[in-house]
Every structure is written in C-alpha cells, then in structure tokens.
Design a protein around this motif. Structure first.
Motif, PDB file in Angstrom:
ATOM      1  N   PRO A   1       0.829  -1.214   0.000  1.00 57.32           N
ATOM      2  CA  PRO A   1       0.000   0.000   0.000  1.00 57.32           C
ATOM      3  C   PRO A   1       0.858   1.256   0.000  1.00 57.32           C
ATOM      4  N   VAL A   2       0.505   2.202  -0.838  1.00 52.61           N
ATOM      5  CA  VAL A   2       1.214   3.478  -0.943  1.00 52.61           C
ATOM      6  C   VAL A   2       0.171   4.594  -1.032  1.00 52.61           C
ATOM      7  N   GLU A   3       0.652   5.828  -1.053  1.00 51.58           N
ATOM      8  CA  GLU A   3      -0.227   6.997  -1.162  1.00 51.58           C
ATOM      9  C   GLU A   3       0.104   7.775  -2.436  1.00 51.58           C
ATOM     10  N   SER A   4      -0.920   8.357  -3.013  1.00 51.56           N
ATOM     11  CA  SER A   4      -0.746   9.236  -4.160  1.00 51.56           C
ATOM     12  C   SER A   4      -1.315  10.611  -3.818  1.00 51.56           C
ATOM     13  N   LEU A   5      -0.500  11.638  -3.944  1.00 54.86           N
ATOM     14  CA  LEU A   5      -0.938  12.998  -3.648  1.00 54.86           C
ATOM     15  C   LEU A   5      -1.687  13.574  -4.840  1.00 54.86           C
ATOM     16  N   TRP A   6      -2.828  14.245  -4.556  1.00 49.61           N
ATOM     17  CA  TRP A   6      -3.565  14.902  -5.616  1.00 49.61           C
ATOM     18  C   TRP A   6      -4.030  16.274  -5.145  1.00 49.61           C
ATOM     19  N   ILE A   7      -4.375  17.087  -6.121  1.00 50.91           N
ATOM     20  CA  ILE A   7      -4.743  18.487  -5.874  1.00 50.91           C
ATOM     21  C   ILE A   7      -6.121  18.756  -6.463  1.00 50.91           C
ATOM     22  N   ASN A   8      -6.890  19.569  -5.753  1.00 54.64           N
ATOM     23  CA  ASN A   8      -8.097  20.176  -6.316  1.00 54.64           C
ATOM     24  C   ASN A   8      -7.692  21.560  -6.812  1.00 54.64           C
ATOM     25  N   PRO A   9      -7.428  21.724  -8.128  1.00 51.04           N
ATOM     26  CA  PRO A   9      -6.930  23.018  -8.627  1.00 51.04           C
ATOM     27  C   PRO A   9      -7.872  24.181  -8.326  1.00 51.04           C
TER      28      PRO A   9
ATOM     29  N   GLU B   1      -9.626  24.674  -5.692  1.00 52.27           N
ATOM     30  CA  GLU B   1      -9.410  25.097  -4.307  1.00 52.27           C
ATOM     31  C   GLU B   1      -8.035  25.726  -4.128  1.00 52.27           C
ATOM     32  N   LEU B   2      -7.004  25.086  -4.685  1.00 47.78           N
ATOM     33  CA  LEU B   2      -5.645  25.586  -4.469  1.00 47.78           C
ATOM     34  C   LEU B   2      -5.419  26.920  -5.161  1.00 47.78           C
ATOM     35  N   SER B   3      -6.065  27.134  -6.326  1.00 51.63           N
ATOM     36  CA  SER B   3      -5.856  28.382  -7.055  1.00 51.63           C
ATOM     37  C   SER B   3      -6.370  29.594  -6.280  1.00 51.63           C
ATOM     38  N   LYS B   4      -7.199  29.367  -5.281  1.00 56.70           N
ATOM     39  CA  LYS B   4      -7.675  30.466  -4.439  1.00 56.70           C
ATOM     40  C   LYS B   4      -6.648  30.851  -3.361  1.00 56.70           C
ATOM     41  N   HIS B   5      -5.596  30.053  -3.229  1.00 57.36           N
ATOM     42  CA  HIS B   5      -4.570  30.320  -2.204  1.00 57.36           C
ATOM     43  C   HIS B   5      -3.182  30.281  -2.841  1.00 57.36           C
ATOM     44  N   PRO B   6      -2.907  31.180  -3.775  1.00 58.68           N
ATOM     45  CA  PRO B   6      -1.611  31.149  -4.463  1.00 58.68           C
ATOM     46  C   PRO B   6      -0.434  31.385  -3.527  1.00 58.68           C
ATOM     47  N   ASP B   7      -0.680  31.972  -2.381  1.00 58.31           N
ATOM     48  CA  ASP B   7       0.408  32.215  -1.441  1.00 58.31           C
ATOM     49  C   ASP B   7       0.950  30.934  -0.833  1.00 58.31           C
TER      50      ASP B   7
ATOM     51  N   ARG C   1      -5.157  23.949 -15.089  1.00 56.23           N
ATOM     52  CA  ARG C   1      -6.300  23.099 -14.713  1.00 56.23           C
ATOM     53  C   ARG C   1      -7.186  23.788 -13.672  1.00 56.23           C
ATOM     54  N   ALA C   2      -7.219  25.095 -13.704  1.00 54.87           N
ATOM     55  CA  ALA C   2      -7.934  25.854 -12.670  1.00 54.87           C
ATOM     56  C   ALA C   2      -9.429  25.564 -12.658  1.00 54.87           C
ATOM     57  N   GLU C   3      -9.974  25.083 -13.769  1.00 54.77           N
ATOM     58  CA  GLU C   3     -11.402  24.788 -13.823  1.00 54.77           C
ATOM     59  C   GLU C   3     -11.717  23.348 -13.424  1.00 54.77           C
ATOM     60  N   LYS C   4     -10.696  22.552 -13.187  1.00 54.13           N
ATOM     61  CA  LYS C   4     -10.915  21.143 -12.856  1.00 54.13           C
ATOM     62  C   LYS C   4     -10.836  20.933 -11.345  1.00 54.13           C
ATOM     63  N   GLU C   5     -11.237  19.739 -10.925  1.00 54.70           N
ATOM     64  CA  GLU C   5     -11.256  19.424  -9.507  1.00 54.70           C
ATOM     65  C   GLU C   5     -10.237  18.359  -9.113  1.00 54.70           C
TER      66      GLU C   5
ATOM     67  N   LEU D   1       1.214  19.903   6.235  1.00 53.93           N
ATOM     68  CA  LEU D   1       1.335  21.351   6.018  1.00 53.93           C
ATOM     69  C   LEU D   1      -0.036  22.024   5.981  1.00 53.93           C
ATOM     70  N   GLY D   2      -1.082  21.245   5.692  1.00 56.36           N
ATOM     71  CA  GLY D   2      -2.430  21.812   5.653  1.00 56.36           C
ATOM     72  C   GLY D   2      -2.675  22.735   4.486  1.00 56.36           C
ATOM     73  N   VAL D   3      -2.005  22.504   3.367  1.00 54.59           N
ATOM     74  CA  VAL D   3      -2.213  23.346   2.188  1.00 54.59           C
ATOM     75  C   VAL D   3      -3.606  23.062   1.635  1.00 54.59           C
ATOM     76  N   PRO D   4      -4.449  24.083   1.445  1.00 52.53           N
ATOM     77  CA  PRO D   4      -5.811  23.868   0.945  1.00 52.53           C
ATOM     78  C   PRO D   4      -5.797  23.176  -0.420  1.00 52.53           C
ATOM     79  N   GLY D   5      -6.676  22.206  -0.593  1.00 55.08           N
ATOM     80  CA  GLY D   5      -6.825  21.531  -1.876  1.00 55.08           C
ATOM     81  C   GLY D   5      -5.831  20.431  -2.140  1.00 55.08           C
ATOM     82  N   VAL D   6      -5.031  20.035  -1.164  1.00 57.02           N
ATOM     83  CA  VAL D   6      -4.050  18.965  -1.331  1.00 57.02           C
ATOM     84  C   VAL D   6      -4.504  17.757  -0.526  1.00 57.02           C
ATOM     85  N   PHE D   7      -4.632  16.609  -1.179  1.00 51.39           N
ATOM     86  CA  PHE D   7      -5.138  15.404  -0.538  1.00 51.39           C
ATOM     87  C   PHE D   7      -4.301  14.203  -0.969  1.00 51.39           C
ATOM     88  N   SER D   8      -4.628  13.046  -0.415  1.00 50.10           N
ATOM     89  CA  SER D   8      -3.975  11.806  -0.830  1.00 50.10           C
ATOM     90  C   SER D   8      -5.022  10.713  -0.952  1.00 50.10           C
ATOM     91  N   GLN D   9      -4.680   9.675  -1.746  1.00 50.82           N
ATOM     92  CA  GLN D   9      -5.546   8.511  -1.867  1.00 50.82           C
ATOM     93  C   GLN D   9      -4.698   7.245  -1.842  1.00 50.82           C
TER      94      GLN D   9
END
Length: 594
Positions: A63-71, A73-79, A102-106, A127-135
């Motif tokens: 079992p491993v993890e793959s990091l993914w982004i909700n663009p 959500e993340l595009s609202k926090h460029p900082d 990919r700003a229009e995608k999820e 780190l708690g970066v908004p829009g960053v998850f794993s599966q």
C-alpha cells in the motif's frame, strides 16, 4: 389584527413550502445538494501475489499513497504554492503553471508524487495546504529484482502488467476496484461514508514453476561466466524433464524491474524466448536420432571421416581435425561435422524436415510467454543444395534457447515432448514424438561427451552421469560469418533417470584468449548450476562408484600429506600453467568458413 393575520398567513405559507420542499417534493434540491458534497470514490484493489514453486514471494503489492490536488481550491490560495513546491521538491513556477492550466478542474495528481510512501505523503499533508489530498493505491515490489526480472516483467503506473508473467497473467492477477459513496466538506475532506457501492476484489495469487534458489544460482553463474569470458550476453534455461515446468530462466544483461526507466530498453528483452540463434553442434544428436528412426544407421554403424572434410556443393564441411573412422557414438563424442553430414545425406529432405519439426524447431513451444519467437526453419522447397547438410550440424536454421532446452528435455523424457509451462502444477500437452528406445540410445551417446575423450569434460558432475552436447557457432554477419561466436552447452542429468534439462548460451565471448568454445565457456556453467540444483532438490546420485573412487583418492592424498614431514619454507611457486581443455569444435557455415 390585519398585520398580525397577514404575518400568520405568511408563516403558515413558509412552513407549508418548507414541508413541501424537504419532505414531499425534495428530489430536485436533494440532487443539487448531493452534486455538491456527495462523491463516489474508488476503493483500490490489491494485485495478486506471485510466488515461486515453494511459496517464496517474487512479486508483492504494497500500500502506498498518491498525492492529488483540487486546482479550483488551491488556485484560491496562491500564497501557499511556494510552501507546497518546497515540500514536494518541485519548481514553484512549474507547479503554478500546472495548477493554473487546470484551474477549472477538480482533480490532478501532484507531479512525481504518485505511489509514494505513506510517510512521505504525510509530511506534505501535515502542512495543511488547501486543496491537497492523498488517496490509497498499491505499488508492485519485486524482492529478487534483476535476477528474475525477465520472467516476471513489471507493471505500469496504473498497476497493469507490461511484460513477462505480469502481462501474460494480467487478467488473473489484477483485482477489481470497489466504490463507495461519501460526503465531503467544502475543503474536500471526507466527513461521512454513506454506503458501499461495491466491494473491492483483490487479484488472485499465482504460483510459478520457478524455483527461486535455482533461479538465483543460474543468474549468479551466468553473471560470473560473462565477466570471466568477456561475453556480451547470455541465457540459461532449466526445465523439469517430466513436467515441462521452467525451473529457472536467466538472462544478461538484465534490469531492475523495481525502477523501470526508458533507458537501455535492450536489457528488457527475455533473450531465452525472443532471440534466434543458429544452434550449432547441439543439433547433431537430433540428426543422429533422425537417422536411427529411419533405420538408415544403427548404433554400431561406422563412418570414414577422412581426410577431415567433405564437399558441400562448392563449399567444404570440415572437422576440427581428421578423426578417421568413427562409429555413431563417436560422431557425437567428437562432434564430427563430417560424420553427421554422411548421415543426413541418406535422409530425404522431407524426412529430415518433418523430424526436426516434431522436435519443436520452426514453431513456438507453446509456453504462452509474451513475445516468444517461433524460430526460423524454412520449408524444404526453399532449401538450396547445401541447406540440408549445413542444418545437420546447426547452421541455416535458428532457434531460441528455450527451444533447444525443450528438444533435449524431450530426449530425456524418452521421446515424449511436453509443452513448457511457467505455472506450477499445470503441465502442458504431452506428445510421443520419438521412439523411447531411440531417445534412450541418444542420451547414452551424449553421456560420452562429458567423459574423458569428449568435448565437454568440464560439464561432468561428481557422483552423476551427465549427458550433453557442446556447440560453437559462428555468428552470421552481412551474408557471411565473422570471427564472433555463440557458445552452447545443452544437457541432461542424471542419465539413469533424467530430472533436469538445461541449455546455456554465451553470446560473443572474447576470442582474443582463444577460449571461446562451448566446452570451455558454457559447459562449466552447466556443471555449477546443475550441481547446485541436484543438491537443492535432493536428487540421488547415479554414479556412486566414481564418487567413492574420488573420496578414496582424496582420503589417500590427505593421509600422505599428514604423514609427510614438515619441510622448510620454499619460495612461492610460479604461476600455474593454463588448464588444458578439450578441443574447440569449429563448424563451417554455408560459405565454407571454419
């Protein structure tokens, strides 16, 4: 009273409307709500494990993890992008460009962070970066790596088989992913598991016929042989004679299938089943067998090979030297090109062709291994006037190392051909292709090859009778044959009841040391691998007398050494003389080159 009545009526209307929307006619708004928060997420399925015949793991899924982004959500926090880029080791400009495109995608995977360790994924998620998850996903791991890479192959990023057994049995090994409905909050976090849509089905395990111990032994000895001889490549195939099971299949160069890259793709080739080579003198026992089957010769027939050559059209077929008069066994013992040429002259073209086809040449063995070559064996209508004679000693046709090992296993199995298999306990189709008495006679003849006077004394194993045949074939190049060779040894052990058939192919050994023949290069590899395999598989010896004689000689030497008085120190001895070897048999090709 008028105002109060109006407000009361309005309140009743609102309550009625609320009841209607939430209890009676709620489907439309429930659908809208579900579209915002309810998701069907996959449940990954583990790929089936691959083990060797003794249950030792050869391929497992971790079992491993793959990091993914909700663009979105993340595009609202460029900082927060520089912080994420630093944690993942990605250039911030590249990461920002990927997210903005990919700003229009999820959904998008974090580049180079798919199927990573859970610990590495946790460091980023903390780190708690908004829009960053794993599966959760699974990654294939091969404990034996390059030693068995050509047999197993590998999987791609989506865990689908790409080569070898992983590809051949992909449908069997691959699991079926499940699915479940969940509710996510506005940050994409799962807050409720609603229901299970379908359960994940793990893949089925696969038990191979490969013996991990023999496989590693074959790989180690092949590697040692290439280093010792300066050869460019090599292959080893070990078959269980009675079942056709592949116990070992090693190739060099190899690769690490835990880290597959686009570099050195040539090393991915399983040469034992894909590479075609002229089999050289390993063909001679089959030519003799064809003559015995047709009754044109007998085991006691004699052949005058003087003066050491024979015409073949406008060319010559030559022996290493003039062997004079040889009987049928002597032709195999001395590896006489002239002798087998005299035999094949008595066979009709179609008779010789049909016999070799029955022994598996010119057609796939049926092992089912992806990319297996069928070999090149032209129909008699395409033969020239010299073809049959050159084929009798292994030129003018091509075969794979697996085909050569399969033909010798057929001889060891008393003429019964069994389709090779890579799966334990699933023997292939069996066919009687040669009279058992003739097969036994050929095996006894090949035993003389490894005994004093034969061309492969280096293949002898103490305590066991060994039957085999060397081969040293010149490599074709530009319509002729150059000064490069392929060295062979194919054999059976033990002779009394053959358990293993093995073919060793060493490609392009260094000729500068004049030690490139099959008897010198390939026979010792056979000896070391088979000696270990016989011990590992507890095969009883069939040559007790030789073993006892060797033990007695060792005991006598030890006794003499203990009885000898101590002598004063002597200067260091000179370097030992080169080991004397059996003559290298050099066959002549269609062009008459030695």
């Amino acid at each position: 009273m008028l105002v109060g009545g109006a407000l009361g009526l309005g309140a009743v209307a609102l309550v009625g409307r609320a009841v209607d929307l939430q209890l009676i006619d709620n489907a439309f708004y429930q659908q809208k709500a579900d579209a915002r928060v309810r998701r069907e997420v996959p449940i990954p399925a583990s790929r089936g494990m691959i083990t060797d015949r003794n249950g030792e793991p050869l391929a497992i899924s971790s079992p491993v993890e793959s990091l993914w982004i909700n663009p979105q959500e993340l595009s609202k926090h460029p900082d927060r992008l520089p912080e994420l880029a630093q944690a993942t080791g990605l250039p911030v400009e590249d990461l920002a460009r990927e997210v903005s495109q990919r700003a229009e995608k999820e959904f998008m995977y974090v580049p180079r962070h798919r199927r990573i360790s859970p610990a590495a994924a946790k460091r980023v998620l903390d780190l708690g970066v908004p829009g960053v998850f794993s599966q959760r996903e699974y990654r294939r791991f091969y404990p034996q790596a390059d030693a068995v890479a050509h047999v197993l192959g590998f999987t791609n990023i989506d865990d689908r088989g790409q080569e070898g057994v992983e590809l051949a049995f992909d449908e069997w090994l691959a699991g079926k992913p499940g699915a479940q409905n969940v509710i996510r909050d506005r940050h994409g976090r799962i807050v409720e598991h609603v229901n299970l849509v379908r359960a994940a089905e793990p893949g089925k395990d696969l038990v191979l016929s490969i013996d991990r111990r023999i496989q590693f032994l074959a790989y180690r000895e092949l590697k040692h042989a290439l280093e010792e001889t300066g050869a460019s490549a090599g292959s080893i195939v070990v078959l269980e004679v009675s079942t056709g099971e592949v116990l070992a299949m090693a190739n060099l160069p190899s690769y690490n299938n835990n880290r597959v890259t686009g570099e050195n793709r040539d090393a991915h080739r399983n040469r034992a089943v894909t590479d075609l080579i002229e089999p050289g003198s390993t063909m001679k026992p089959l030519t003799v067998a064809a003559g015995l089957e047709k009754g044109i010769i007998s085991p006691t027939s004699t052949f005058n090979t003087s003066p050491g050559w024979i015409p073949n059209g406008r060319y010559r077929t030559s022996d290493f030297r003039n062997y004079g008069v040889l009987d049928t066994t002597g032709i195999i013992t001395k590896s006489s090109n002239v002798g087998v040429s005299l035999i094949v002259q008595k066979l009709q073209n179609q008779e010789f062709y049909d016999f070799l086809r029955r022994m598996g040449y010119g057609q796939s063995t049926g092992s089912g291994f992806p990319g297996e070559a069928a070999g090149l064996f032209p129909d008699p209508s395409r033969w020239s006037g010299t073809s049959k004679q050159t084929m009798s000693y292994g030129y003018g046709l091509s075969a794979t190392p697996l085909q050569i090992a399969h033909a010798y296993a057929t001889l060891g199995n008393r003429g019964r051909a069994i389709t090779p298999t890579f799966v334990k306990g699933h023997p292939g189709e069996a066919r009687q292709v040669l009279d058992p008495g003739i097969a036994d006679e050929i095996v006894r003849m090949m035993q003389t090859v490894t005994e004093p006077g034969g061309t492969a004394t280096r293949a002898a194993i103490l305590g066991y009778h060994v039957a085999g045949k060397t081969g040293t074939a010149r490599k074709a190049s530009g319509g002729g044959y150059d000064r490069r060779y392929v060295a062979f040894f194919a054999g059976l052990v033990p002779v009394e009841n053959p358990r293993f058939a093995m073919a060793v192919v060493i490609d392009d050994p260094d000729t500068s040391r004049n030690m490139y023949g099959g008897g010198y290069v390939s026979a010792p590899v056979f000896q070391r691998v088979m000696e270990g395999a016989l011990r590992l598989m507890d095969v009883p010896p069939d040559d007790i007398d030789t073993w006892l004689a060797a033990q007695a000689a060792n005991d006598a030497r030890r006794a003499r050494a203990e009885a000898r008085p101590a002598s004063p120190a002597r200067p260091a001895p000179a370097a030992p003389a080169p080991i004397e070897t059996a003559p290298v048999i050099a066959a002549r090709g269609p062009g008459g080159q030695p």
